[in-house]
Motif scaffolding. Sequence first.
Motif, short mmCIF file in Angstrom:
data_model
loop_
_atom_site.label_atom_id
_atom_site.label_comp_id
_atom_site.label_asym_id
_atom_site.label_seq_id
_atom_site.Cartn_x
_atom_site.Cartn_y
_atom_site.Cartn_z
N THR A 362 0.91 -1.33 0.15
CA THR A 362 -0.01 0.04 0.04
C THR A 362 0.95 1.37 0.00
OG1 THR A 362 0.06 0.31 2.43
CG2 THR A 362 -1.74 -1.08 1.37
N SER A 363 2.19 1.31 -0.19
CA SER A 363 3.11 2.33 -0.25
C SER A 363 2.69 3.34 -1.34
CB SER A 363 4.58 1.95 -0.28
OG SER A 363 4.84 1.03 0.79
N THR A 364 3.06 4.36 -1.32
CA THR A 364 2.67 5.62 -2.14
C THR A 364 4.11 6.03 -2.74
OG1 THR A 364 2.79 7.34 -0.61
CG2 THR A 364 0.73 6.41 -1.21
N TYR A 365 4.16 6.63 -3.95
CA TYR A 365 5.37 6.91 -4.67
C TYR A 365 5.93 8.08 -4.01
CZ TYR A 365 8.77 8.58 -8.05
OH TYR A 365 9.91 9.04 -8.75
N ALA A 366 5.15 9.19 -3.67
CA ALA A 366 5.74 10.28 -3.08
C ALA A 366 6.26 10.30 -1.97
CB ALA A 366 4.52 11.58 -3.42
N ALA A 367 5.78 9.40 -1.01
CA ALA A 367 5.99 9.37 0.42
C ALA A 367 6.92 8.23 0.67
CB ALA A 367 4.81 9.38 1.28
N ASP A 368 6.79 6.99 0.12
CA ASP A 368 7.91 6.01 0.31
C ASP A 368 8.80 5.48 -0.79
OD1 ASP A 368 6.05 5.29 2.63
OD2 ASP A 368 4.59 5.09 1.17
N ILE A 369 8.73 5.98 -1.84
CA ILE A 369 9.51 5.40 -2.81
C ILE A 369 10.45 6.42 -3.52
CG2 ILE A 369 9.80 4.41 -5.53
CD1 ILE A 369 6.81 3.45 -5.03
N LEU A 370 10.01 7.89 -3.51
CA LEU A 370 10.76 9.02 -4.33
C LEU A 370 11.91 9.30 -3.07
CD1 LEU A 370 11.14 11.23 -6.17
CD2 LEU A 370 9.60 12.59 -4.75
N PRO A 371 11.71 9.35 -1.89
CA PRO A 371 12.94 9.86 -0.97
C PRO A 371 13.91 8.66 -1.12
CG PRO A 371 10.89 10.04 0.16
CD PRO A 371 10.48 9.35 -1.16
N PRO A 372 13.78 7.57 -1.03
CA PRO A 372 15.19 6.53 -1.05
C PRO A 372 15.61 6.58 -2.44
CG PRO A 372 13.05 5.31 -0.88
CD PRO A 372 12.65 6.74 -0.65
N LEU A 373 14.87 6.75 -3.58
CA LEU A 373 15.50 6.82 -4.87
C LEU A 373 16.28 7.80 -5.18
CD1 LEU A 373 12.72 5.50 -7.30
CD2 LEU A 373 14.57 4.55 -6.46
N MET A 374 15.79 9.27 -4.51
CA MET A 374 16.62 10.43 -4.49
C MET A 374 18.04 10.21 -3.65
SD MET A 374 13.86 13.32 -4.49
CE MET A 374 14.98 14.67 -4.90
N ILE A 375 17.86 9.52 -2.64
CA ILE A 375 19.12 9.36 -1.83
C ILE A 375 20.24 8.43 -2.33
CG2 ILE A 375 19.71 8.24 0.38
CD1 ILE A 375 17.09 9.22 1.69
N LEU A 376 19.59 7.45 -3.12
CA LEU A 376 20.49 6.18 -3.88
C LEU A 376 21.04 7.04 -5.10
CD1 LEU A 376 18.10 3.21 -3.57
CD2 LEU A 376 20.52 3.42 -2.69
N GLY A 377 20.34 7.80 -5.94
CA GLY A 377 20.87 8.52 -6.88
C GLY A 377 21.89 9.71 -6.39
N PHE A 378 21.81 10.21 -5.21
CA PHE A 378 22.82 11.10 -4.78
C PHE A 378 24.04 10.17 -4.31
CE2 PHE A 378 25.24 14.37 -2.65
CZ PHE A 378 24.73 15.56 -3.32
N GLY A 379 23.78 9.17 -3.69
CA GLY A 379 24.82 8.17 -3.23
C GLY A 379 25.81 7.78 -4.30
N MET A 380 24.93 7.09 -5.59
CA MET A 380 25.75 6.53 -6.67
C MET A 380 26.48 7.66 -7.39
SD MET A 380 25.22 3.43 -6.46
CE MET A 380 26.26 3.10 -7.93
N GLY A 381 25.77 8.84 -7.52
CA GLY A 381 26.75 9.96 -8.21
C GLY A 381 27.63 10.46 -7.42
N THR A 382 27.82 9.98 -6.12
CA THR A 382 29.16 10.41 -5.44
C THR A 382 30.13 9.31 -5.44
OG1 THR A 382 27.50 11.50 -3.76
CG2 THR A 382 29.85 11.07 -2.98
#
Length: 515
Positions: A362-382
Amino acid sequence: MSQTSQAAPVAVSSRRWWTLTVVALAQLMVVLDSTVVNIALPAAQADLQFSNGDRQWIVTAYSLAFGSLLLLGGRVSDLIGRKRTFIIGLIGFAAASALGGAADSFGMLVFARALQGAFGALLAPTALAVLTTTFTIPKERSRAFGIFGAIAGAGGAIGLLLGGFLTERFDWRWNLYINVFIAVIAVIGAVVFVVNAKREGPRPKLDVPGTILVSGALFSLVYGFSNAETDGWDSPLTWGFLAAAVVLLVAFVLWQRKAAHPLLPLAIILDRNRGAAYSSVLIAGAGMFGIFLFVTYYLQASLGYSPIQTGLSFLPMILMLVLAAQLGNNIFLPRFGPKVLVPIGMALGAIGMIYLTHLNTTSTYAADILPPLMILGFGMGTIMPASIQTATLGVDRRFAGVASAMVNTSQQVGGSIGTALLNTLAASAATGYVASHLPASAAVAADAAVASYATAYWWGAGFFAFGGILAVLLFRRKPVAAAPGTPAASGTAVSANAKAPASASDDLPEPVVAH
């Protein structure tokens, strides 16, 4: 100016930024191919009528050829010239893609994918070697490697987006045909803009025994992990190939110690900073696999996203990766070095993975999926740009191709390890969940799938955490300047705006402009 600097000037191409564009196109084509074809697999299977058991060979044929031939491809670029090798790789990859797009049988498609992998093994390390030898000014090198590293990290997510669009709007075959259009532009750009550097000294010879040993070792390693994914870890074939890989790798190392013309001089990988960089790329590759595969499964199977919606869901991750790559390579890496930057990226990767473990049906994209994807993106870009730049810093120009191939090899082996381990662990977790929640039902099956993804995310977080600790221990506190006659030290050695120490700058050739 010292006599050393007068002896061997390093050419700085006046067309270097156009060269970066061409190299970026080639890199994007190779990297996105691994995921763009995955999206097309169900449609290709329905069209060509092959079984679920055969389906994995569409992916495995590419990875086996690519992984086993990377070091050879990198060395070939050192031997016959990078511009020539680059153009051959582009044309071959495009031809293999066209053959795959026109395939009318399963066997023809598998052959085309293996051919893609072989030419990809020629193209990928050559592209990085061209970049390594083209950008010799520290500040520009940081910017160029930031762009290249962003593409290396984001290519998989871009492939999901492009694959979803092409499969839904056109036909699965266009996931292969698209490479032809990219390659044509890149070939024209390579002919016009890539500089063909002059050879210094006699033509080196190919280390045939070393090539056979390492190609066999890498083939066995990739096949062993691929077999573990399909047949399990209790398969004799899995352990047989993995054991063969170990034996062949040991034999390869022993041979390289005494070979007159070694394929991979051991000093390249035994350098502490380069060894740490290769390890970071391998571990990040293993951890990153969980992001694309299991989040894609979750979005499509658990939340019912279409392929295009799934690809668009990864877009914020790509944007954060590009942002982190530019900030890291242009601002933070010159000041702090990889010993600080890479562990921070690994920590962000672990945090993002742990965040994903909380997903449910029942997870939602904005609250549950978007934040970790952005964190992971910044991590991989680092992680990726800093590691790639450090891995190729200060390498003798004669071995720039094979040193660059080690970056691709590390990423490929990491992906193979991640595929086998995470898939196996996720499958076991799903089986265990269903067994503990009898009687089985559709709701239990859906929850079991989500639980299996969470298991993969926890292990992915463990990969990143281990990579962070290893990076702290291995990377030098003070970066080392490039050796004489090699590409100039990058921003990892000195600040982009600061003057290098006298001892370092005296050893470096004076740049000259090549038209």
